[in-house]
Design a protein around this motif. Structure first.
Motif, PDB file in Angstrom:
ATOM      1  N   THR B  72      29.253 -46.723  10.004  1.00 61.40           N
ATOM      2  CA  THR B  72      28.861 -45.342   9.733  1.00 61.40           C
ATOM      3  C   THR B  72      27.415 -45.053  10.130  1.00 61.40           C
ATOM      4  O   THR B  72      27.108 -43.981  10.610  1.00 61.40           O
ATOM      5  CB  THR B  72      29.043 -45.005   8.240  1.00 61.40           C
ATOM      6  OG1 THR B  72      28.353 -45.988   7.469  1.00 61.40           O
ATOM      7  CG2 THR B  72      30.511 -44.989   7.851  1.00 61.40           C
ATOM      8  N   LEU B  73      26.498 -46.038   9.925  1.00 62.12           N
ATOM      9  CA  LEU B  73      25.084 -45.765  10.158  1.00 62.12           C
ATOM     10  C   LEU B  73      24.533 -46.319  11.467  1.00 62.12           C
ATOM     11  O   LEU B  73      23.728 -45.674  12.131  1.00 62.12           O
ATOM     12  CB  LEU B  73      24.251 -46.336   8.992  1.00 62.12           C
ATOM     13  CG  LEU B  73      24.369 -45.603   7.660  1.00 62.12           C
ATOM     14  CD1 LEU B  73      23.491 -46.278   6.626  1.00 62.12           C
ATOM     15  CD2 LEU B  73      23.974 -44.146   7.816  1.00 62.12           C
ATOM     16  N   VAL B  74      24.947 -47.554  11.831  1.00 62.32           N
ATOM     17  CA  VAL B  74      24.300 -48.232  12.965  1.00 62.32           C
ATOM     18  C   VAL B  74      25.039 -48.006  14.274  1.00 62.32           C
ATOM     19  O   VAL B  74      24.453 -47.608  15.275  1.00 62.32           O
ATOM     20  CB  VAL B  74      24.181 -49.748  12.679  1.00 62.32           C
ATOM     21  CG1 VAL B  74      23.416 -50.437  13.791  1.00 62.32           C
ATOM     22  CG2 VAL B  74      23.501 -49.974  11.336  1.00 62.32           C
ATOM     23  N   ARG B  75      26.334 -48.223  14.238  1.00 56.60           N
ATOM     24  CA  ARG B  75      27.144 -48.163  15.454  1.00 56.60           C
ATOM     25  C   ARG B  75      26.978 -46.849  16.238  1.00 56.60           C
ATOM     26  O   ARG B  75      26.834 -46.887  17.463  1.00 56.60           O
ATOM     27  CB  ARG B  75      28.615 -48.400  15.081  1.00 56.60           C
ATOM     28  CG  ARG B  75      29.615 -48.368  16.214  1.00 56.60           C
ATOM     29  CD  ARG B  75      29.452 -49.563  17.129  1.00 56.60           C
ATOM     30  NE  ARG B  75      29.876 -49.193  18.476  1.00 56.60           N
ATOM     31  CZ  ARG B  75      31.122 -49.197  18.894  1.00 56.60           C
ATOM     32  NH1 ARG B  75      32.064 -49.616  18.079  1.00 56.60           N
ATOM     33  NH2 ARG B  75      31.439 -48.810  20.098  1.00 56.60           N
ATOM     34  N   PRO B  76      26.957 -45.674  15.564  1.00 60.97           N
ATOM     35  CA  PRO B  76      26.822 -44.420  16.328  1.00 60.97           C
ATOM     36  C   PRO B  76      25.520 -44.329  17.114  1.00 60.97           C
ATOM     37  O   PRO B  76      25.423 -43.566  18.068  1.00 60.97           O
ATOM     38  CB  PRO B  76      26.871 -43.333  15.238  1.00 60.97           C
ATOM     39  CG  PRO B  76      27.539 -43.969  14.090  1.00 60.97           C
ATOM     40  CD  PRO B  76      27.145 -45.413  14.129  1.00 60.97           C
ATOM     41  N   ARG B  77      24.515 -45.120  16.707  1.00 59.83           N
ATOM     42  CA  ARG B  77      23.223 -45.067  17.401  1.00 59.83           C
ATOM     43  C   ARG B  77      23.133 -46.071  18.543  1.00 59.83           C
ATOM     44  O   ARG B  77      22.149 -46.104  19.276  1.00 59.83           O
ATOM     45  CB  ARG B  77      22.092 -45.376  16.412  1.00 59.83           C
ATOM     46  CG  ARG B  77      21.862 -44.263  15.405  1.00 59.83           C
ATOM     47  CD  ARG B  77      21.195 -44.815  14.147  1.00 59.83           C
ATOM     48  NE  ARG B  77      21.625 -44.058  12.986  1.00 59.83           N
ATOM     49  CZ  ARG B  77      20.985 -43.000  12.530  1.00 59.83           C
ATOM     50  NH1 ARG B  77      19.896 -42.579  13.119  1.00 59.83           N
ATOM     51  NH2 ARG B  77      21.441 -42.353  11.475  1.00 59.83           N
ATOM     52  N   LEU B  78      24.131 -46.949  18.664  1.00 61.09           N
ATOM     53  CA  LEU B  78      24.102 -47.976  19.709  1.00 61.09           C
ATOM     54  C   LEU B  78      25.095 -47.633  20.813  1.00 61.09           C
ATOM     55  O   LEU B  78      25.987 -46.816  20.624  1.00 61.09           O
ATOM     56  CB  LEU B  78      24.498 -49.341  19.121  1.00 61.09           C
ATOM     57  CG  LEU B  78      23.645 -49.902  17.990  1.00 61.09           C
ATOM     58  CD1 LEU B  78      24.272 -51.186  17.467  1.00 61.09           C
ATOM     59  CD2 LEU B  78      22.230 -50.169  18.454  1.00 61.09           C
TER      60      LEU B  78
END
Lengths: 147, 155
Positions: B72-78
């Motif tokens: 939810t938090l990290v993957r969308p930014r990578l």
């Protein structure tokens, strides 16, 4: 809790972290490097049947034997590189062996990590050993020596 | 199949929490009876970490809270991962983490000095190597166990 014991505890943590990072750096540096196996130390040709393979699965120039397990995060990447190399190099075959149920192979080849890759010459004699995820250039270089 | 960065992200959080356990455990070694040994902040924190390891190894790393946090938090930014990974290796490693931390908890409750800190230190080394270098000690342990098993025996 005195300030001194807290400082000592922090120092212990810092030392533990430093040693761990050193181990990690050394481990990463060794990953994928080739170790030459001198024919004198292991001159016996390996029978393809040892890996449950028929004789034609060994390459006429070289065979890339990849030892894998289910609990192996680097195995798919190694499979991809070795598969591509064998597909485009004449006489080179890629053979992947799941050692999860082959404790005999783990002992015989002293496998401490997966993937471990052996490069066999045309006679089926081990010439190179690579621990960890392989590097394409390293494998190409070793194959070049087996022309 | 899972994003291989997810277990490494989780191992990073675990390493930070274990570092807290090590420092607290070394600077305030518990004294007194069983209850006071257990109701000690480093002991309780290690208990929580151990419970999360148990969750990871039984429910699978994909359903682990850190896995959800990553998605939810990290993957969308990578960017997308170069390749996906089998969830079994990190799940097995979670089991190893549980065994080590649970042993520390049992010995700590029995009053063995520094059991909590030593167990936390072992797990810390493994978690740091995993998160920072992608080196999975638990996976190597699996091969060592395999060597000890008699030939011909099945998994």
């Amino acid at each position: 809790m005195t300030v001194l014991t807290a400082l000592l505890a922090l120092a212990a943590l810092a030392a533990l972290t430093a040693v761990t990072v050193l181990v990690g750096v050394l481990w990463r540096r060794r990953q994928g490097t080739a170790v030459a196996v001198s024919p004198a130390s292991a001159p016996t040709a390996i029978d393809p049947a040892l890996f449950g393979a028929s004789a034609d699965r060994f390459g006429s120039r070289a065979t890339l034997v990849q030892f894998s397990t289910a609990f192996c995060s680097g195995c798919p990447a190694t499979r991809r590189v070795l598969g591509e190399l064998s597909a485009r190099t004449e006489g080179v075959e890629h053979l992947e062996v799941d050692v999860g149920e082959r404790a005999d192979l783990v002992r015989r080849f002293a496998i401490l990590q997966t993937p471990t890759t052996l490069i066999l010459d045309r006679h089926g004699v081990v010439r190179t050993r690579i621990g960890g995820v392989v590097r394409r250039s390293v494998v190409e270089e070793r194959l070049e020596a087996l022309r | 199949m899972i994003d291989p960065r997810s277990p490494r992200f989780g191992a990073g959080i675990t390493a930070v929490l274990l570092a807290v356990v090590i420092v607290l455990g070394l600077s305030a070694p518990p004294a007194g009876d069983v209850a006071s040994r257990i109701l000690n902040p480093p002991y309780l924190l290690l208990g929580a970490i151990s419970a999360l390891f148990l969750w990871g190894t039984t429910a699978g790393v994909a359903r682990h809270p850190y896995g959800l946090l990553f998605r939810t938090l990290v993957r969308p930014r990578l960017g997308p991962p170069r390749e996906l990974e089998d969830p079994r290796p990190p799940t097995f490693a979670q089991g190893v983490g549980f065994v080590v931390t649970a042993a520390g908890l049992v010995l700590g409750a029995l009053g063995v000095p520094f059991a909590v800190s030593v167990a936390a230190a072992l797990a810390f080394v493994a978690a740091l190597l995993n998160s920072a270098f992608g080196y999975c000690i638990g996976c190597q342990l699996y091969l060592v166990l395999l060597r000890l098993r008699p030939s011909g025996a099945r998994a």
